[in-house]
Design a protein around this motif. Structure first.
Motif, PDB file in Angstrom:
ATOM      1  N   GLU A  98     -49.698 -32.159 -19.051  1.00 53.24           N
ATOM      2  CA  GLU A  98     -49.875 -31.992 -20.500  1.00 53.24           C
ATOM      3  C   GLU A  98     -49.539 -30.559 -20.912  1.00 53.24           C
ATOM      4  O   GLU A  98     -48.841 -30.336 -21.900  1.00 53.24           O
ATOM      5  CB  GLU A  98     -51.312 -32.339 -20.897  1.00 53.24           C
ATOM      6  CG  GLU A  98     -51.576 -32.208 -22.374  1.00 53.24           C
ATOM      7  CD  GLU A  98     -50.810 -33.224 -23.211  1.00 53.24           C
ATOM      8  OE1 GLU A  98     -50.458 -32.875 -24.357  1.00 53.24           O
ATOM      9  OE2 GLU A  98     -50.560 -34.341 -22.742  1.00 53.24           O
ATOM     10  N   GLN A  99     -50.018 -29.586 -20.137  1.00 48.21           N
ATOM     11  CA  GLN A  99     -49.731 -28.184 -20.438  1.00 48.21           C
ATOM     12  C   GLN A  99     -48.241 -27.877 -20.312  1.00 48.21           C
ATOM     13  O   GLN A  99     -47.663 -27.178 -21.146  1.00 48.21           O
ATOM     14  CB  GLN A  99     -50.534 -27.263 -19.509  1.00 48.21           C
ATOM     15  CG  GLN A  99     -52.035 -27.407 -19.632  1.00 48.21           C
ATOM     16  CD  GLN A  99     -52.509 -27.272 -21.070  1.00 48.21           C
ATOM     17  OE1 GLN A  99     -52.230 -26.287 -21.734  1.00 48.21           O
ATOM     18  NE2 GLN A  99     -53.206 -28.282 -21.546  1.00 48.21           N
ATOM     19  N   LEU A 100     -47.616 -28.408 -19.266  1.00 47.64           N
ATOM     20  CA  LEU A 100     -46.183 -28.197 -19.068  1.00 47.64           C
ATOM     21  C   LEU A 100     -45.384 -28.865 -20.191  1.00 47.64           C
ATOM     22  O   LEU A 100     -44.407 -28.308 -20.685  1.00 47.64           O
ATOM     23  CB  LEU A 100     -45.746 -28.725 -17.701  1.00 47.64           C
ATOM     24  CG  LEU A 100     -44.320 -28.396 -17.271  1.00 47.64           C
ATOM     25  CD1 LEU A 100     -44.109 -26.886 -17.166  1.00 47.64           C
ATOM     26  CD2 LEU A 100     -44.006 -29.058 -15.938  1.00 47.64           C
ATOM     27  N   SER A 101     -45.824 -30.049 -20.609  1.00 49.91           N
ATOM     28  CA  SER A 101     -45.162 -30.747 -21.712  1.00 49.91           C
ATOM     29  C   SER A 101     -45.208 -29.909 -22.986  1.00 49.91           C
ATOM     30  O   SER A 101     -44.216 -29.809 -23.718  1.00 49.91           O
ATOM     31  CB  SER A 101     -45.831 -32.104 -21.968  1.00 49.91           C
ATOM     32  OG  SER A 101     -45.657 -32.964 -20.878  1.00 49.91           O
ATOM     33  N   LEU A 102     -46.355 -29.308 -23.255  1.00 48.75           N
ATOM     34  CA  LEU A 102     -46.482 -28.453 -24.445  1.00 48.75           C
ATOM     35  C   LEU A 102     -45.548 -27.252 -24.352  1.00 48.75           C
ATOM     36  O   LEU A 102     -44.891 -26.889 -25.322  1.00 48.75           O
ATOM     37  CB  LEU A 102     -47.932 -27.996 -24.614  1.00 48.75           C
ATOM     38  CG  LEU A 102     -48.932 -29.083 -24.997  1.00 48.75           C
ATOM     39  CD1 LEU A 102     -50.355 -28.552 -24.924  1.00 48.75           C
ATOM     40  CD2 LEU A 102     -48.625 -29.617 -26.387  1.00 48.75           C
ATOM     41  N   MET A 125     -43.351 -34.595 -20.230  1.00 46.06           N
ATOM     42  CA  MET A 125     -43.074 -34.536 -18.798  1.00 46.06           C
ATOM     43  C   MET A 125     -43.654 -35.734 -18.039  1.00 46.06           C
ATOM     44  O   MET A 125     -43.324 -35.941 -16.883  1.00 46.06           O
ATOM     45  CB  MET A 125     -43.601 -33.226 -18.206  1.00 46.06           C
ATOM     46  CG  MET A 125     -42.937 -31.985 -18.804  1.00 46.06           C
ATOM     47  SD  MET A 125     -41.135 -32.020 -18.717  1.00 46.06           S
ATOM     48  CE  MET A 125     -40.888 -31.904 -16.971  1.00 46.06           C
ATOM     49  N   PHE A 126     -44.489 -36.537 -18.707  1.00 45.98           N
ATOM     50  CA  PHE A 126     -45.028 -37.738 -18.071  1.00 45.98           C
ATOM     51  C   PHE A 126     -43.932 -38.778 -17.833  1.00 45.98           C
ATOM     52  O   PHE A 126     -44.098 -39.692 -17.040  1.00 45.98           O
ATOM     53  CB  PHE A 126     -46.152 -38.350 -18.927  1.00 45.98           C
ATOM     54  CG  PHE A 126     -47.408 -37.543 -18.921  1.00 45.98           C
ATOM     55  CD1 PHE A 126     -48.377 -37.754 -17.961  1.00 45.98           C
ATOM     56  CD2 PHE A 126     -47.617 -36.564 -19.879  1.00 45.98           C
ATOM     57  CE1 PHE A 126     -49.549 -37.009 -17.948  1.00 45.98           C
ATOM     58  CE2 PHE A 126     -48.775 -35.815 -19.880  1.00 45.98           C
ATOM     59  CZ  PHE A 126     -49.746 -36.035 -18.908  1.00 45.98           C
ATOM     60  N   LYS A 150     -42.097 -17.266 -21.698  1.00 43.46           N
ATOM     61  CA  LYS A 150     -42.747 -18.066 -20.651  1.00 43.46           C
ATOM     62  C   LYS A 150     -41.892 -19.289 -20.319  1.00 43.46           C
ATOM     63  O   LYS A 150     -41.729 -19.638 -19.162  1.00 43.46           O
ATOM     64  CB  LYS A 150     -44.145 -18.502 -21.095  1.00 43.46           C
ATOM     65  CG  LYS A 150     -44.931 -19.163 -19.968  1.00 43.46           C
ATOM     66  CD  LYS A 150     -46.291 -19.623 -20.412  1.00 43.46           C
ATOM     67  CE  LYS A 150     -47.263 -18.487 -20.448  1.00 43.46           C
ATOM     68  NZ  LYS A 150     -48.649 -18.951 -20.634  1.00 43.46           N
ATOM     69  N   TYR A 151     -41.338 -19.920 -21.332  1.00 44.25           N
ATOM     70  CA  TYR A 151     -40.443 -21.059 -21.137  1.00 44.25           C
ATOM     71  C   TYR A 151     -39.290 -20.661 -20.221  1.00 44.25           C
ATOM     72  O   TYR A 151     -39.011 -21.312 -19.226  1.00 44.25           O
ATOM     73  CB  TYR A 151     -39.915 -21.526 -22.499  1.00 44.25           C
ATOM     74  CG  TYR A 151     -38.855 -22.602 -22.435  1.00 44.25           C
ATOM     75  CD1 TYR A 151     -39.213 -23.942 -22.504  1.00 44.25           C
ATOM     76  CD2 TYR A 151     -37.505 -22.285 -22.325  1.00 44.25           C
ATOM     77  CE1 TYR A 151     -38.246 -24.934 -22.459  1.00 44.25           C
ATOM     78  CE2 TYR A 151     -36.534 -23.269 -22.284  1.00 44.25           C
ATOM     79  CZ  TYR A 151     -36.914 -24.591 -22.347  1.00 44.25           C
ATOM     80  OH  TYR A 151     -35.956 -25.570 -22.296  1.00 44.25           O
ATOM     81  N   LYS A 152     -38.653 -19.553 -20.563  1.00 47.95           N
ATOM     82  CA  LYS A 152     -37.496 -19.087 -19.799  1.00 47.95           C
ATOM     83  C   LYS A 152     -37.898 -18.758 -18.357  1.00 47.95           C
ATOM     84  O   LYS A 152     -37.203 -19.119 -17.412  1.00 47.95           O
ATOM     85  CB  LYS A 152     -36.892 -17.858 -20.481  1.00 47.95           C
ATOM     86  CG  LYS A 152     -35.585 -17.429 -19.909  1.00 47.95           C
ATOM     87  CD  LYS A 152     -34.986 -16.294 -20.734  1.00 47.95           C
ATOM     88  CE  LYS A 152     -33.675 -15.855 -20.156  1.00 47.95           C
ATOM     89  NZ  LYS A 152     -33.070 -14.766 -20.913  1.00 47.95           N
ATOM     90  N   LEU A 153     -39.037 -18.103 -18.187  1.00 43.29           N
ATOM     91  CA  LEU A 153     -39.525 -17.753 -16.859  1.00 43.29           C
ATOM     92  C   LEU A 153     -39.745 -19.001 -16.008  1.00 43.29           C
ATOM     93  O   LEU A 153     -39.286 -19.070 -14.869  1.00 43.29           O
ATOM     94  CB  LEU A 153     -40.826 -16.953 -16.970  1.00 43.29           C
ATOM     95  CG  LEU A 153     -41.489 -16.552 -15.669  1.00 43.29           C
ATOM     96  CD1 LEU A 153     -40.671 -15.480 -14.969  1.00 43.29           C
ATOM     97  CD2 LEU A 153     -42.892 -16.046 -15.936  1.00 43.29           C
TER      98      LEU A 153
END
Length: 118
Positions: free
Chosen positions: A30-34, A40-41, A64-67
């Motif tokens: 859920e955090q990664l999807s945000l 991402m599920f 953070k996205y890019k990292l």
């Protein structure tokens, strides 16, 4: 950055494994999807990241996205491996190893940051 430090590389990896066993994949997904702006599920945990938009197209935490995306691609990580690398640091990059290795990464990060300031 969230370091996991051991007296040896093996000890640090054991500590990381202990932390990874506590991960709740549903919450982390859920955090990664945000962060990625994508559900991402819909993708297998043991598969690679799907094609993602360029960081300039993201409305949110671009750095953070890019990292995360660059790290996953550079290390050829599966989604599960990316979750493991980021969960212990609660979204910050996790470095696992001896104090010397962590120091090396911090120094490299400082050098790269200073490069961008020039």
């Amino acid at each position: 950055m969230a370091p996991i430090i051991g007296r040896t590389e093996e000890e640090a990896k054991e500590k990381e494994q202990e932390l990874n066993e506590l991960i709740m994949p549903e919450w982390e997904l859920e955090q990664l999807s945000l962060l990625l702006g994508m559900d991402m599920f819909a993708f297998p945990l043991d598969g690679p990241l799907p094609e993602l938009p360029d960081s300039e197209e993201i409305n949110g935490q671009r750095s953070k996205y890019k990292l995360f995306v660059e790290f996953a691609k550079r290390e050829n990580l599966t989604i599960r491996q990316l979750l493991h690398h980021t969960a212990a640091g609660r979204g910050h990059l996790t470095i696992v190893g001896t104090g010397i290795l962590v120091r090396y990464y911090v120094r490299r990060m400082q050098e790269n940051f200073m490069f961008f300031l020039v």
